[in-house]
Scaffold this active site. Structure first.
Site, PDB file in Angstrom:
ATOM      1  N   GLY A 107      11.377  60.598  73.068  1.00 49.97           N
ATOM      2  CA  GLY A 107      10.824  59.350  72.645  1.00 49.97           C
ATOM      3  C   GLY A 107       9.343  58.924  73.431  1.00 49.97           C
ATOM      4  CD  GLU A 108       7.137  58.506  70.230  1.00 53.35           C
ATOM      5  OE1 GLU A 108       7.972  57.555  69.737  1.00 53.35           O
ATOM      6  OE2 GLU A 108       7.566  59.845  69.839  1.00 53.35           O
ATOM      7  CG  HIS A 142       8.229  54.713  65.375  1.00 52.36           C
ATOM      8  ND1 HIS A 142       6.883  54.684  66.090  1.00 52.36           N
ATOM      9  CD2 HIS A 142       8.286  56.081  65.074  1.00 52.36           C
ATOM     10  CE1 HIS A 142       6.563  55.770  66.229  1.00 52.36           C
ATOM     11  NE2 HIS A 142       7.377  56.562  65.487  1.00 52.36           N
ATOM     12  CB  THR A 188       4.928  67.371  63.915  1.00 46.68           C
ATOM     13  OG1 THR A 188       4.813  67.193  65.440  1.00 46.68           O
ATOM     14  CG2 THR A 188       6.450  66.515  63.731  1.00 46.68           C
TER      15      THR A 188
END
Length: 317
Positions: free
Chosen positions: A105-106, A38, A190
């Site tokens: 991604g974000e 991150h 997840t």
């Protein structure tokens, strides 16, 4: 047999603490490591966000465990040429124990170097081109590339491991999972979703590993654990595409104000009952995942490692 690993959270912990946790995870009997990549944490209260690559180098020297990024986005913030160099160096430092996990991604992390956040279809296209470039660079040959999204001029990696690091890809929707099946050496998710695993394997991932991760919160008191999750990770309760689209921690904080404790916990294993924790990890095994990685939310890491070493991991094995 399923392998159980520990998930290091760069959003919550500084680099020295992450190395310490990696060592504690190995002593506790975990067999591998994940580490998040991150630029920002999701929320200011989480408090950290070290650069993942030097942390991987330090962990490589401090433990003998395999380690993977979960996951790196090689499409904007860091050019795929540089990701390839970093991953190759990690492969050397770990003696071949490194795996490169990638995803689309974000905005939270990627917007810092760009003014435009592409839609998912475009990001998937960028990721596929980026992974192709990374693999080409792993050969050690000189690479010149003129693609739709990337330009590379006579790049060559000189420091390479004996074998190129495997590239795993995360995906949570049909399009992304199908791309993962086609281009990746393994699948990252997840949630204990058997349909995702089946789609990955039907899309070209047959015989390739599927790896999953989850967050938990051990505490001697369940109510305390629930409060810790709600304080540090209320963003877990957010639905839809917010996690991909919002650019700043304060935006997640604003949305998270409406997330209840129940929504934040969301069925995750919390508290002191080892059966609750073991069942949650077993759901991933039953869904077809070959490896399961668990992250302890909050500062009480040592109690968690002791609890899992004594009470949870023996139940799973």
């Amino acid at each position: 047999m399923t392998r159980f690993g520990y998930f290091l959270s760069c959003e919550e912990h500084g680099p020295k603490e992450l190395v310490r946790q990696a060592q504690a995870a190995e002593r506790a009997g975990f067999e591998a490591l994940w580490i998040s990549d991150h630029f920002h944490p999701w929320l200011d209260v989480q408090g950290q966000s070290p650069f993942v690559w030097p942390v991987i180098g330090a962990v490589a020297q401090a433990t003998s465990l395999p380690i993977a990024t979960a996951v790196t986005c090689p499409i904007m913030r860091v050019h795929p040429v540089i990701v390839a160099q970093a991953a190759a160096t990690a492969g050397v430092l770990t003696g071949g124990r490194f795996r490169l996990g990638v995803g689309t991604g974000e905005a939270l992390n990627e917007h810092v170097v760009a003014t435009r956040w592409p839609p998912l279809d475009e990001r998937l296209e960028m990721l596929e081109e980026a992974v192709g470039l990374i693999r080409e660079l792993f050969t050690g040959r000189q690479v010149t590339h003129r693609g739709r999204h990337y330009r590379v001029d006579t790049a060559r990696l000189y420091t390479l491991p004996d074998e190129p690091p495997p590239v795993y890809m995360s995906g949570f929707g049909e399009k992304a999972i199908e791309v993962a099946g086609r281009i990746a050496d393994g699948y990252v998710a997840t949630a204990p979703n058997a349909e995702w695993v089946k789609l990955f394997r039907a899309s070209g991932g047959a015989g390739k590993p599927a790896v999953g991760g989850l967050k938990v919160c051990y505490a001697a008191d369940e109510a305390e654990a629930r409060r810790t999750v709600h304080r540090l990770w209320p963003n877990q309760g957010l639905k839809g595409e917010a996690s991909q689209l919002l650019p700043l921690p304060r935006h997640f904080e604003q949305l998270s104000e409406s997330v209840t404790e129940e929504e934040a916990v969301g069925g995750a294993p919390v508290g002191p009952d080892p059966e609750v924790h073991a069942r949650a990890l077993s759901e991933y095994v039953q869904a077809g995942y070959d490896e399961v990685y668990v992250n302890q939310i909050g500062p009480d890491q040592d109690a968690f490692f002791d609890f899992y070493a004594r009470e949870v991991l023996p139940r799973l094995r």
